[in-house]
Design a protein around this motif. Structure first.
Motif, PDB file in Angstrom:
ATOM      1  N   LEU A  83      31.427  71.805  57.147  1.00  7.00           N
ATOM      2  CA  LEU A  83      31.329  72.374  58.493  1.00  7.00           C
ATOM      3  C   LEU A  83      30.063  72.470  59.123  1.00  7.00           C
ATOM      4  O   LEU A  83      29.022  72.825  58.088  1.00  7.00           O
ATOM      5  N   HIS A  84      29.711  72.535  60.410  1.00  2.10           N
ATOM      6  CA  HIS A  84      28.187  72.862  60.602  1.00  2.10           C
ATOM      7  C   HIS A  84      27.954  73.534  61.844  1.00  2.10           C
ATOM      8  O   HIS A  84      26.840  73.936  62.271  1.00  2.10           O
ATOM      9  N   VAL A  85      29.159  73.767  62.487  1.00  2.00           N
ATOM     10  CA  VAL A  85      29.018  74.509  63.855  1.00  2.00           C
ATOM     11  C   VAL A  85      29.940  75.758  63.850  1.00  2.00           C
ATOM     12  O   VAL A  85      30.983  75.653  63.657  1.00  2.00           O
ATOM     13  N   CYS A  86      29.512  77.085  64.292  1.00  3.15           N
ATOM     14  CA  CYS A  86      30.066  78.138  64.474  1.00  3.15           C
ATOM     15  C   CYS A  86      31.323  77.843  65.540  1.00  3.15           C
ATOM     16  O   CYS A  86      31.121  77.491  66.640  1.00  3.15           O
ATOM     17  N   GLU A  87      32.692  78.099  65.314  1.00  5.41           N
ATOM     18  CA  GLU A  87      33.710  77.862  66.334  1.00  5.41           C
ATOM     19  C   GLU A  87      33.781  79.034  67.262  1.00  5.41           C
ATOM     20  O   GLU A  87      34.504  78.955  68.368  1.00  5.41           O
ATOM     21  N   PHE A  88      33.068  80.148  67.085  1.00  5.41           N
ATOM     22  CA  PHE A  88      33.147  81.206  68.069  1.00  5.41           C
ATOM     23  C   PHE A  88      31.927  81.062  69.259  1.00  5.41           C
ATOM     24  O   PHE A  88      32.091  81.082  70.326  1.00  5.41           O
ATOM     25  N   CYS A  89      30.625  80.873  68.470  1.00  2.73           N
ATOM     26  CA  CYS A  89      29.548  80.916  69.488  1.00  2.73           C
ATOM     27  C   CYS A  89      28.713  79.455  69.458  1.00  2.73           C
ATOM     28  O   CYS A  89      27.706  79.400  70.229  1.00  2.73           O
ATOM     29  N   PHE A  90      29.101  78.543  68.781  1.00  3.59           N
ATOM     30  CA  PHE A  90      28.684  77.123  68.352  1.00  3.59           C
ATOM     31  C   PHE A  90      27.473  77.045  67.889  1.00  3.59           C
ATOM     32  O   PHE A  90      26.575  76.233  68.022  1.00  3.59           O
ATOM     33  N   GLY A  91      26.968  78.200  67.590  1.00  2.00           N
ATOM     34  CA  GLY A  91      25.449  78.243  66.834  1.00  2.00           C
ATOM     35  C   GLY A  91      25.746  77.241  65.159  1.00  2.00           C
ATOM     36  O   GLY A  91      26.595  77.194  64.826  1.00  2.00           O
ATOM     37  N   PRO A  92      24.638  77.175  64.830  1.00  2.00           N
ATOM     38  CA  PRO A  92      24.454  76.300  63.370  1.00  2.00           C
ATOM     39  C   PRO A  92      24.811  77.126  62.239  1.00  2.00           C
ATOM     40  O   PRO A  92      24.676  78.368  62.212  1.00  2.00           O
ATOM     41  N   ILE A 109      25.316  65.948  59.606  1.00  2.00           N
ATOM     42  CA  ILE A 109      26.310  66.276  60.787  1.00  2.00           C
ATOM     43  C   ILE A 109      27.337  67.395  60.142  1.00  2.00           C
ATOM     44  O   ILE A 109      26.840  68.448  59.976  1.00  2.00           O
ATOM     45  N   ASN A 110      28.262  66.860  59.424  1.00  2.00           N
ATOM     46  CA  ASN A 110      29.210  67.745  58.911  1.00  2.00           C
ATOM     47  C   ASN A 110      28.796  68.441  57.550  1.00  2.00           C
ATOM     48  O   ASN A 110      29.095  69.556  57.228  1.00  2.00           O
ATOM     49  N   GLU A 123      30.901  61.430  66.918  1.00  2.00           N
ATOM     50  CA  GLU A 123      32.441  60.950  67.283  1.00  2.00           C
ATOM     51  C   GLU A 123      33.086  60.082  65.872  1.00  2.00           C
ATOM     52  O   GLU A 123      34.280  60.510  65.580  1.00  2.00           O
ATOM     53  N   VAL A 124      31.942  59.424  65.252  1.00  2.00           N
ATOM     54  CA  VAL A 124      32.562  58.759  64.179  1.00  2.00           C
ATOM     55  C   VAL A 124      32.992  59.741  62.903  1.00  2.00           C
ATOM     56  O   VAL A 124      34.155  59.699  62.229  1.00  2.00           O
ATOM     57  N   ALA A 125      32.333  60.898  62.852  1.00  2.00           N
ATOM     58  CA  ALA A 125      32.889  61.693  61.935  1.00  2.00           C
ATOM     59  C   ALA A 125      33.957  62.247  61.938  1.00  2.00           C
ATOM     60  O   ALA A 125      34.673  62.650  61.127  1.00  2.00           O
ATOM     61  N   ASN A 126      34.159  62.870  63.232  1.00  2.00           N
ATOM     62  CA  ASN A 126      35.557  63.291  63.937  1.00  2.00           C
ATOM     63  C   ASN A 126      36.823  62.410  63.478  1.00  2.00           C
ATOM     64  O   ASN A 126      37.841  62.577  63.132  1.00  2.00           O
ATOM     65  N   SER A 127      36.515  60.911  63.704  1.00  2.00           N
ATOM     66  CA  SER A 127      37.558  59.979  63.696  1.00  2.00           C
ATOM     67  C   SER A 127      37.822  59.398  62.394  1.00  2.00           C
ATOM     68  O   SER A 127      38.818  59.214  62.064  1.00  2.00           O
TER      69      SER A 127
END
Length: 435
Positions: free
Chosen positions: A35-44, A216-217, A204-208
């Motif tokens: 994981l690399h982004v906070c799902e609440f505030c989108f911070g790193p 990224i992740n 996008e590639v990381a997600n798919s």
């Protein structure tokens, strides 16, 4: 990556010194997964450590007894098991007496990652950490978005570790960096677009595809590798902090992690605390962090890169705001230089200290010179400059500025005539520098 593999990877943290991922903005915590982004505030997200546990395990003596690589600092890195060790790190810290005299300062050191293993840039540090963690998390395919050096490192270390690799670069990179990736036989995608466009595609590639993208992740783990540049300088200075550091700025991550590395060694009692000034270097043709610093902004305005310094040409830097914050609170500076000054910086370092750096290093040396001339570096400060890549990768940048060989006949007279011409030209050039 199966759930069973992930559960095993998380369970293995029982003996590790890192406990979670925490949002740098709101503090929300997550399990140390990909994981690399906070799902609440989108911070790193950043790795959270148990520093009391680390302090109980390490000493100067235990570190000095460790391997001559970044893994002598394993207790400070986000890996739970056996690391991927390809000899990365513990690069020379050179006392740059001739460059210091040329600039008019007293104590200058060059941290030379132009000779780092295996691919001659500091990216070998961050990739070694990221791929070790990727393997622990069960990834079999690794990837990255890169301006060149990261692609080299990811392909090389993935080959060593037996991981499948597919990396992405802008299609206009220097030939040396393209070849320096292809030789390791990854899948190499050259994308029509700049780095920021490549990075968006990779998200996008990381997600798919569910691959492990080091920047990224896997970014929280990847970025921690840069801390070792701080640790090594402390150890190589005889367990002391410098007074001032000058480092290149791309995403801003390297800058912030050297700062973090210094603070971690203070926190666990390995080095005595003191104020260290942090100054950053950017190319004028891609200087969003420098612009924000000079304008007193706490936000970054993205730019479209247009510079020969492709390895630091990130128009929308993820850690730019944090780099500005560090420069401000340490009484440092952030400056930018032209492409012509970058070439002069490459030549200056080469002719004074025998180090051939790429354009990022030329940027850093040019900014060092600019700061000294502006009185923004105290001549008495113990200053460390970070050189992050090798000039053999970006020969195009200096091809028309390095001169030509003297072609002579195979006899002494031809040699003497050419030598006299060369010495006359050298005297003229020296006189011009005095004007």
């Amino acid at each position: 990556m199966t759930q069973a593999t992930l559960d095993t990877a998380v369970a293995s943290l029982d003996t590790a010194n890192f406990t979670a991922l925490a949002c740098k903005e709101c503090g929300a915590e997550y399990e140390p997964k990909a994981l690399h982004v906070c799902e609440f505030c989108f911070g790193p997200l950043e790795v959270k450590y148990d520093y009391e546990q680390i302090a109980s395990k390490v000493s100067r003596e235990s570190i000095e007894a460790g391997p001559k690589s970044i893994w002598r600092y394993k207790e400070f890195l986000p890996v739970a098991g056996e690391p991927i060790d390809v000899g990365t790190g513990f690069t020379p810290l050179l006392k740059a007496n001739r460059l210091a005299r040329r600039l008019g300062i007293k104590e200058l050191y060059i941290k030379n990652d132009a000779v780092n293993m295996p691919t001659l840039s500091f990216k070998d540090r961050v990739v070694s950490v990221a791929l070790t963690r990727a393997r622990e998390l069960g990834f079999s395919t690794v990837s990255c978005a890169s301006t060149g050096n990261l692609a080299n490192s990811t392909a090389a270390i993935a080959a060593h570790a037996g991981l499948d690799c597919c990396v992405f670069i802008p299609s206009d990179l220097e030939a040396g960096k393209v070849l320096g990736t292809l030789i390791y036989n990854p899948i190499l995608m050259a994308v029509h677009g700049n780095y920021d466009q490549v990075n968006r595609l990779c998200s996008e590639v990381a997600n798919s595809h569910g691959w492990g993208f080091v920047n990224i992740n896997l970014r929280p783990y990847y970025s921690e590798g840069s801390k070792t540049l701080g640790y090594e300088v402390i150890e190589q200075l005889g367990w002391e902090l410098p007074d001032h550091v000058v480092a290149p700025l791309a995403s801003g991550s390297l800058f912030t992690k050297i700062y973090k590395g210094f603070n971690e060694f203070v926190k666990v009692g390995l080095v005595e605390d003191k104020a260290v000034r942090f100054s950053g270097a950017q190319a004028e043709g891609c200087s969003p962090i420098s612009q924000a610093y000079k304008e007193g902004r706490d936000f970054i305005t993205p730019v479209k890169p247009n510079t020969i310094a492709k390895s630091i040409a990130i128009g929308n830097p993820a850690d730019g705001v944090y780099a500005v914050e560090i420069a401000n609170k340490t009484n440092g500076n952030i400056e930018d230089v032209t492409d012509a000054e970058i070439v002069d910086g490459i030549k200056l370092l080469a002719e004074t200290e025998g180090i051939f750096t790429e354009t990022a290093g030329g940027t850093t040396i040019a900014v060092l010179k600019k700061l000294v001339e502006a009185g923004k570096i105290n001549p008495d400060e113990k200053t460390v400059v970070y050189i992050t890549g090798n000039g053999l990768k970006t020969q195009e940048a200096v091809q028309n500025a390095a001169g030509e060989p003297l072609t002579i006949e195979a006899n002494l007279e031809s040699f003497e005539q050419a030598l006299d011409r060369a010495r006359t030209l050298e005297r003229l050039e020296w006189q011009q520098t005095l004007v």
